[in-house]
Write a protein that holds these residues in place. Structure first.
Motif, PDB file in Angstrom:
ATOM      1  N   LYS A 140       0.848  -1.202   0.000  1.00  0.00           N
ATOM      2  CA  LYS A 140       0.000   0.000   0.000  1.00  0.00           C
ATOM      3  C   LYS A 140       0.876   1.241   0.000  1.00  0.00           C
ATOM      4  N   GLY A 148      -9.199   1.519  -1.310  1.00  0.00           N
ATOM      5  CA  GLY A 148      -8.325   0.514  -1.915  1.00  0.00           C
ATOM      6  C   GLY A 148      -7.419   1.053  -3.003  1.00  0.00           C
ATOM      7  N   GLN A 151      -3.281   0.123  -3.821  1.00  0.00           N
ATOM      8  CA  GLN A 151      -2.987  -1.149  -3.154  1.00  0.00           C
ATOM      9  C   GLN A 151      -2.787  -2.277  -4.168  1.00  0.00           C
ATOM     10  N   VAL A 177      -4.420 -10.601   6.144  1.00  0.00           N
ATOM     11  CA  VAL A 177      -5.113 -11.282   7.240  1.00  0.00           C
ATOM     12  C   VAL A 177      -6.194 -12.165   6.636  1.00  0.00           C
ATOM     13  N   GLU A 182     -15.119  -7.854   9.076  1.00  0.00           N
ATOM     14  CA  GLU A 182     -14.615  -6.502   9.348  1.00  0.00           C
ATOM     15  C   GLU A 182     -15.681  -5.734  10.119  1.00  0.00           C
ATOM     16  N   ASN A 259      -7.290  -2.130  11.760  1.00  0.00           N
ATOM     17  CA  ASN A 259      -6.832  -1.947  10.382  1.00  0.00           C
ATOM     18  C   ASN A 259      -6.346  -0.517  10.216  1.00  0.00           C
ATOM     19  N   GLU A 260      -7.228   0.427  10.391  1.00  0.00           N
ATOM     20  CA  GLU A 260      -6.804   1.827  10.302  1.00  0.00           C
ATOM     21  C   GLU A 260      -7.769   2.722  11.053  1.00  0.00           C
TER      22      GLU A 260
END
Ligand code: ADP
Ligand code: MG
Length: 347
Positions: A140, A148, A151, A177, A182, A259-260
């Motif tokens: 990324k 996305g 990426q 992962v 999610e 994740n972020e």
């Protein structure tokens, strides 16, 4: 005391929904965007079109506003910092600087002993060879990625040869992962240890773009508690003011990862407009404008779907059921993979 005028940097759908929430609270808004067609101008009281490094425009914007916030994280730090010298910017520009950089963001999260995916900074192609234990992985860009963009899935070193990548721009390789699910947590922090936390939202992505969000999330109590706990820790550590979103992965062994972080209102929280007494947008405006904090109350379970590209056209003429709420972002052009609107259904 008279109410402040809120400046919003960025003029997409998040800006539109912030302006709409502000209007409900009788707060005037000025949107500043580098897109002359920015949809948020249809919802704000005023609109300023200009490049984000145009000092004249910045001065015009700050002179018309009392408090400034932003709807996306990829605003140059220099711009935010410049504005912050004249008017308070919330969330603070220093927070944005950490979060807009995937590497700095992950380092920050790990320092709090919160799990993220395994990752490494990549500055040239040969380094990748030695990072085989991170394969299969996702390469990324460290900055400016969203939905996305920027990426690439990397299964083997050979994959790289097929990509024409300028590594000097800064990349990060993350181990892929094995996702079970999610989820995201939307949290609004008002001041020290004062939060409103929405329940976890379950998210489905397609081609790395959010497709669907649902409450309640089908998760264990342990994950529910852990995700809320981590979101509160992150918001507190950042001394964040406003609405923040933490995106999480749950792997097939029930491990939770951050994740972020999105230092702003978030697409997965659109259902809060209809499913809660106070939406993520209203809470953001309340927090940054220092208005009253109201205890959150869920009205209904809900499901939101994003209408991407030409999917919007059917909904523009569709008869809606009483439990359906359609939002058209009024973007000038329909584009492939562009978020054009959403539909929330109370369930
Ligand atoms: P963006 O900034 O574009 O939202 P994300 O890092 O959140 O970037 O990636 C978008 C989506 O891609 C995630 O929500 C997830 O579905 C998938 N994804 C990203 N990183 C990983 C990973 N390390 N392992 C598995 N899936 C991933
Ligand atoms: Mg994301």
């Amino acid at each position: 005391m008279s109410k402040p005028t809120l400046g919003i940097i960025g003029g997409g759908q998040l800006g539109s929904m912030l302006a709409t929430a502000a209007k409900k609270l009788k707060i005037k808004t000025v949107v500043f965007s580098d897109d002359i067609d920015a949809p948020a101008q249809k919802f704000s009281d005023e609109f300023i079109f200009g490049k984000y490094d145009d000092l004249n425009k910045i001065n015009e914007f700050t002179s018309k506003t009392d408090i400034i916030t932003y709807e996306f994280e990829n605003i140059p730090y220099e711009t935010l910092n410049q504005i912050n010298k004249i008017r308070p910017v919330l969330p603070k520009p220093s927070i944005n600087r950490v979060i807009q950089h995937r590497l700095a963001e992950k380092d920050f999260i790990n320092k709090l002993n919160i799990r993220t995916t395994q990752y490494v900074a990549i500055t040239n192609k040969s380094e990748l060879d030695t990072e085989q234990n991170l394969l299969p992985g996702l390469l990324k860009t460290t900055t400016l990625g969203y939905d996305g963009k920027g990426q690439h899935v990397i299964n083997s070193f050979e994959d790289l040869n097929e990509l024409n990548i300028d590594f000097s721009k800064g990349y990060i390789l993350e181990k892929l992962v094995k996702l079970k699910k999610e989820i995201s947590i939307i949290i609004t922090r008002f001041s020290d240890k004062k939060y409103e936390v929405y329940e976890p939202i379950e998210n489905i992505h397609e081609d790395q773009i959010l497709k669907q969000s649902t409450i309640p999330a089908d998760i264990s109590d342990k994950i529910l508690e852990q995700s809320k706990q981590w979101a509160m820790m992150l918001a507190e550590e950042l001394k964040y003011v406003g609405t923040l979103c933490v995106e999480f992965f749950i792997d097939r062994n029930e491990n939770l990862y951050v994740n972020e972080i999105a230092p702003r209102v978030h697409n997965s929280g659109h259902l809060t407009i209809n499913a809660y007494n106070v939406s993520q947008f209203e809470n953001h405006v309340r927090a940054v404008c220092n208005l009253e904090q109201i205890t959150l109350n869920k009205i209904s379970n809900a499901k939101m779907i994003n209408l991407i590209g030409s999917q919007i056209t059917i909904y523009r003429n569709k008869q809606l059921a009483p439990n359906e709420f359609f939002f058209d972002y009024l973007k000038k052009e329909i584009k492939h993979k562009r978020k054009m609107g959403h539909l929330t259904t109370l369930i």
